[in-house]
Motif scaffolding. Structure first.
Motif, short mmCIF file in Angstrom:
data_model
loop_
_atom_site.label_atom_id
_atom_site.label_comp_id
_atom_site.label_asym_id
_atom_site.label_seq_id
_atom_site.Cartn_x
_atom_site.Cartn_y
_atom_site.Cartn_z
N PRO A 198 3.77 -1.70 -11.20
CA PRO A 198 2.66 -1.62 -10.25
C PRO A 198 2.89 -1.34 -8.73
O PRO A 198 2.07 -0.70 -8.28
CB PRO A 198 2.40 -3.43 -10.31
CG PRO A 198 2.87 -3.59 -11.80
CD PRO A 198 4.12 -2.71 -11.85
N ALA A 199 4.12 -1.64 -8.32
CA ALA A 199 4.48 -1.25 -6.91
C ALA A 199 4.50 0.30 -6.83
O ALA A 199 3.99 1.03 -5.82
CB ALA A 199 6.03 -1.80 -6.63
N ILE A 200 4.97 1.18 -7.84
CA ILE A 200 4.99 2.58 -7.81
C ILE A 200 3.48 2.98 -7.68
O ILE A 200 3.14 3.92 -7.01
CB ILE A 200 5.56 3.09 -8.95
CG1 ILE A 200 7.23 2.95 -8.99
CG2 ILE A 200 5.42 4.67 -9.19
CD1 ILE A 200 7.93 2.88 -10.19
N ILE A 201 2.69 2.45 -8.42
CA ILE A 201 1.17 2.90 -8.68
C ILE A 201 0.38 2.40 -7.33
O ILE A 201 -0.05 3.48 -6.68
CB ILE A 201 0.38 2.07 -9.74
CG1 ILE A 201 0.87 2.71 -10.97
CG2 ILE A 201 -0.97 2.46 -9.64
CD1 ILE A 201 0.59 1.82 -12.32
N GLU A 202 0.90 1.38 -6.68
CA GLU A 202 0.23 1.19 -5.18
C GLU A 202 0.83 2.21 -4.42
O GLU A 202 0.13 2.53 -3.38
CB GLU A 202 0.76 0.03 -4.81
CG GLU A 202 -0.10 -1.38 -5.40
CD GLU A 202 0.45 -2.86 -4.85
OE1 GLU A 202 0.61 -2.83 -3.57
OE2 GLU A 202 0.64 -3.80 -5.46
N LYS A 203 2.11 2.32 -4.46
CA LYS A 203 2.59 3.54 -3.47
C LYS A 203 1.93 4.74 -3.60
O LYS A 203 1.60 5.59 -2.45
CB LYS A 203 4.08 3.71 -3.70
CG LYS A 203 4.92 4.94 -2.68
CD LYS A 203 6.21 4.62 -3.24
CE LYS A 203 6.99 5.75 -2.43
NZ LYS A 203 8.40 5.80 -2.87
N LEU A 204 1.59 5.14 -4.88
CA LEU A 204 0.86 6.57 -5.20
C LEU A 204 -0.45 6.33 -4.59
O LEU A 204 -1.12 7.41 -4.42
CB LEU A 204 1.11 6.62 -6.87
CG LEU A 204 2.55 7.22 -7.23
CD1 LEU A 204 2.40 7.18 -8.62
CD2 LEU A 204 2.76 8.49 -6.59
N ASN A 205 -1.09 5.42 -4.94
CA ASN A 205 -2.47 5.11 -4.63
C ASN A 205 -2.64 5.25 -3.14
O ASN A 205 -3.75 5.66 -2.33
CB ASN A 205 -3.02 3.75 -4.87
CG ASN A 205 -3.58 3.83 -6.54
OD1 ASN A 205 -3.88 4.93 -7.06
ND2 ASN A 205 -3.70 2.87 -7.02
N SER A 206 -1.78 4.69 -2.12
CA SER A 206 -1.73 4.76 -0.79
C SER A 206 -1.66 6.40 -0.28
O SER A 206 -2.05 6.56 0.74
CB SER A 206 -0.61 3.84 -0.10
OG SER A 206 0.74 4.58 -0.53
N LYS A 207 -1.08 7.13 -1.25
CA LYS A 207 -1.10 8.53 -0.84
C LYS A 207 -2.07 9.43 -1.39
O LYS A 207 -2.28 10.77 -1.21
CB LYS A 207 0.38 9.08 -1.30
CG LYS A 207 1.65 8.62 -0.51
CD LYS A 207 2.64 9.22 -1.30
CE LYS A 207 3.88 8.46 -0.44
NZ LYS A 207 5.21 9.00 -0.88
#
Length: 195
Positions: A183-192
Motif C-alpha cells: 500500500p505505501a508503494i501504491i500511495e507513492k506511485l499515486n502521488s506521482k
C-alpha cells in the motif's frame, strides 16, 4: 498409504520432493513418478499419490503474513485486483478459495483455462483488458524474477518483486520483503500520478 511409504525417511522424501518440484515449476505427475522410482515405492502408484495431492493440498495452503489485511486495504481504496497464476484450473481455484482470497479479485486467470502460461505477454495483456486498465497504470507483484516481474515489465506494467529465498535478485521497479509494504508503494506511485 503409511504402510506403502513407511520405509522412507520422511525428511528425505520431503527434501527430495522440494528439489524435484523446482519451486512449483515441475508438475506433480513428474515429481511423483520420480519419487516412486527413487524411493522404490512398489505398492502405490504415482497416479494415486498425485490424486491425493490434488485432493488434499488445498488444506495445507498457508498465506503470506498480512496478505488478507493488505488485500482489505487495497480493496478499500477501490483498486481493481486480478490474479495471473500458472497451473491447473480447478486445483488453483481450490487453493485460492482455501486462502479466502477470491472475493478480492475482479478477475482470475489460470494458465490451463487461458491456454497460455506466464511469462507469455498475452496473458498479462488479457488480464489488463479484463480489468480495463492500461499497462502503465498497473502494478504486478510476484516472486519469480522472470515469469512474474520481468514479463509484467515487458508489457509496460510496474513490477514489484516479493523477495524469495530461491532467487537472489530481480530486474524490477520495487523490491519488498512483506506484502504489507505494497500500500505505501501504491500511495507513492499515486502521488506521482503514474508519471
Amino acid at each position: 498409504m503409511k504402510s506403502e511409504l513407511g520405509h522412507i525417511v520422511k525428511e528425505d522424501y520431503i527434501n527430495r520432493f522440494i528439489e524435484i518440484d523446482n519451486h512449483g515449476y515441475v508438475w506433480k505427475d513428474k515429481v511423483y513418478d520420480q519419487l516412486c522410482n527413487e524411493f522404490r515405492v512398489v505398492n502405490l502408484s504415482s497416479e494415486i499419490l498425485l490424486q491425493d495431492y490434488l485432493q488434499h493440498f488445498k488444506h495445507s495452503c498457508v498465506a503470506f503474513p498480512s496478505m488478507i489485511s493488505m488485500l482489505d486495504k487495497l480493496k478499500r481504496n477501490n483498486l481493481r485486483l486480478g490474479i495471473i497464476t500458472n497451473g491447473y484450473g480447478q486445483f488453483q481455484m481450490d487453493n485460492i478459495n482455501s486462502l479466502r482470497m477470491k472475493t478480492y479479485f475482479a478477475t482470475i486467470l489460470v494458465s490451463e483455462w487461458e491456454k497460455m502460461r506466464k511469462p507469455d505477454p498475452r496473458l498479462f495483456l488479457r488480464a489488463l483488458d479484463r480489468l480495463n486498465v492500461a499497462p502503465h497504470e498497473s502494478i504486478f507483484i510476484g516472486d519469480h524474477p522472470e515469469n512474474d516481474v520481468k514479463a509484467a515489465k515487458e508489457v509496460g506494467m510496474i513490477g514489484i518483486w516479493k523477495k524469495s529465498i530461491y532467487w537472489k535478485s530481480a530486474d524490477t521497479d520495487f523490491v519488498i520483503d512483506e506484502l504489507d509494504e505494497i500500500p505505501a508503494i501504491i500511495e507513492k506511485l499515486n502521488s506521482k500520478s503514474f508519471a
